[in-house]
Design an enzyme around this catalytic site. Structure first.
Site, PDB file in Angstrom:
ATOM      1  N   SER A 172       0.792  -1.236   0.000  1.00 45.44           N
ATOM      2  CA  SER A 172       0.000   0.000   0.000  1.00 45.44           C
ATOM      3  C   SER A 172       0.819   1.278   0.000  1.00 45.44           C
ATOM      4  O   SER A 172       0.249   2.374  -0.127  1.00 45.44           O
ATOM      5  CB  SER A 172      -0.954   0.007   1.195  1.00 45.44           C
ATOM      6  OG  SER A 172      -2.025  -0.872   0.970  1.00 45.44           O
ATOM      7  N   LYS A 231       0.148   3.636  -2.826  1.00 44.93           N
ATOM      8  CA  LYS A 231      -0.935   4.624  -2.791  1.00 44.93           C
ATOM      9  C   LYS A 231      -0.404   6.049  -2.735  1.00 44.93           C
ATOM     10  O   LYS A 231      -1.115   6.998  -3.089  1.00 44.93           O
ATOM     11  CB  LYS A 231      -1.853   4.357  -1.590  1.00 44.93           C
ATOM     12  CG  LYS A 231      -2.706   3.091  -1.720  1.00 44.93           C
ATOM     13  CD  LYS A 231      -3.645   2.950  -0.532  1.00 44.93           C
ATOM     14  CE  LYS A 231      -4.646   1.799  -0.697  1.00 44.93           C
ATOM     15  NZ  LYS A 231      -4.089   0.493  -0.367  1.00 44.93           N
ATOM     16  N   SER A 250      -5.945   3.313   4.183  1.00 44.97           N
ATOM     17  CA  SER A 250      -5.448   2.437   3.126  1.00 44.97           C
ATOM     18  C   SER A 250      -6.571   1.716   2.383  1.00 44.97           C
ATOM     19  O   SER A 250      -6.491   0.524   2.083  1.00 44.97           O
ATOM     20  CB  SER A 250      -4.467   1.399   3.704  1.00 44.97           C
ATOM     21  OG  SER A 250      -3.587   0.923   2.718  1.00 44.97           O
TER      22      SER A 250
END
Length: 381
Positions: free
Chosen positions: A89, A92, A144
């Site tokens: 993640s 991101k 997230s």
């Protein structure tokens, strides 16, 4: 006749190209020029890259990391900084850096059912037009939300357009180790990044006021079909480490732990990024931040976080050197060689281009002359 033409053509080509070389500035004659490892040649190292004159950075179970000064861009210490690993993640951050300037944060978004059903961590979206881009960015960077990542991609015109722009943004930032296959960071074949690139991307994000606000928010209200509910930031250091700005953590069973974060102290900011960490990394990151603040201004930098490519420049990522082995990607793959920029040459104008064009035209005429003679001879047989 054919032999004579070939000899004449070869001689003409050699003479023409020699003339071009003699008229070309020294810098251009050396091209194509391949620059060294992005950020400095020391960063090509696989093991610990530590400065002299200060104590060694704290130990960590991460396979790769970077500690850098956000203001100067100086890399203070690193370990396998250009090794390719699954980002989870932390990718991101690239999604946000790419889309924040492109999307109106007040735009209303109705996520698709597919976006709402995305696997992994989620904020709990429903397919109703109750979300603003601003809400989805909070969900992306605070909790997230993989569902939020997909909804933002939809708001930007779809997955294909979003991934194309994410990879374009990575090239602009000179994050040549990074290839995005999802906006969420969920593992996909071919997706990768590096600790160096995560630090570059985070530094670019921190220059955006909205990004900085999202990653530093501890709690926020999030829309629901009937009102709101509260979401909390997953970055534990926001609650534990004095001066913590935030940024992003990630984890999958293949990527293991990854993190990129920044903290400020006495007017200075340190960035730490780690990848492929086997344990709980929060305490290690805190120690690395402490080390960075202590080493800043005292340690001789081992590299630098490069600036983005100027808009009019042309930089082409190129694989150079033998493939590196042994730096494991999660899932059993190995780290790939660092991508490095190739200097661009404007050959579309000026005397060099003119000479090349004239030479090509004359050489082409000779070839066609020889071809015509051969055809006439063939007709006579």
């Amino acid at each position: 006749m054919g032999t004579s033409l070939r000899a004449l053509g070869a001689a003409f080509t050699a003479t023409t190209l020699t003339g071009v070389a003699l008229c070309t500035p020294a810098a251009a004659r050396a091209l194509p020029h391949r620059a060294g490892t992005v950020g400095g040649d020391q960063l090509a190292g696989r093991g610990l890259i530590s400065p002299e004159g200060v104590k060694a950075p704290p130990k960590t179970t991460a396979s790769s990391y970077v500690i850098a000064d956000a203001e100067t861009g100086q890399v203070l210490a690193a370990k396998d900084p250009h090794g390719h690993y699954l980002p989870a993640s932390t990718l991101k951050t690239l999604t946000a850096v790419t889309l924040i300037p492109k999307l109106d944060k007040g735009k209303t978004v109705k996520p698709s059912q597919d976006a709402c059903n995305e696997e992994g961590s989620a904020v709990g979206l429903v397919p109703k037009p109750i979300y603003k881009v601003d809400d989805l960015m909070r969900a992306l960077l605070m909790v997230s939300g993989n569902d939020a990542a997909n909804a933002l991609a939809e708001a930007h015109g779809g997955m294909t357009a979003t991934l194309a722009d994410m990879n374009k943004e990575a090239r602009r930032l000179q994050a040549y180790d990074t290839v995005a296959k999802t906006p969420s960071g969920l593992d996909r074949p071919g997706q990768r990044s590096s600790a160096y690139d995560l630090a570059l991307i985070a530094r670019a994000g921190l220059a955006l006021p909205s990004f900085r606000k999202y990653v530093s928010t501890k709690t926020a209200k999030f829309p629901a079909p009937k009102g709101y509910y509260e979401i909390g930031n997953h970055n534990k250091l926001l609650w534990r480490y004095p001066g913590m700005i935030g940024v992003k953590n990630g984890w999958t069973s293949k990527a293991l732990g990854s993190f990129v974060g920044a903290a400020s102290r006495n007017g200075h900011t340190i960035i730490v990024s780690i990848m492929h960490d086997e344990g709980s990394f929060w305490e290690d990151v805190a120690k690395m931040l402490d080390w960075g603040f202590a080493a800043r201004g005292r340690a001789t930098p081992v590299g630098v976080l490069v600036d983005p490519v100027p808009e009019k420049a042309s930089v082409v990522p190129e694989l150079t050197g033998p493939a590196r082995s042994g730096s494991a990607l999660a899932g059993g793959a190995t780290a790939l060689p660092s991508r490095r920029p190739v200097a661009a040459v404007d050959s579309g104008s000026g005397p060099i281009a003119a000479m090349i064009a004239i030479g090509a035209g004359l050489l082409g005429g000779l070839v066609w002359l020889g071809y015509g003679i051969r055809r006439r001879r063939a007709g006579r047989t």
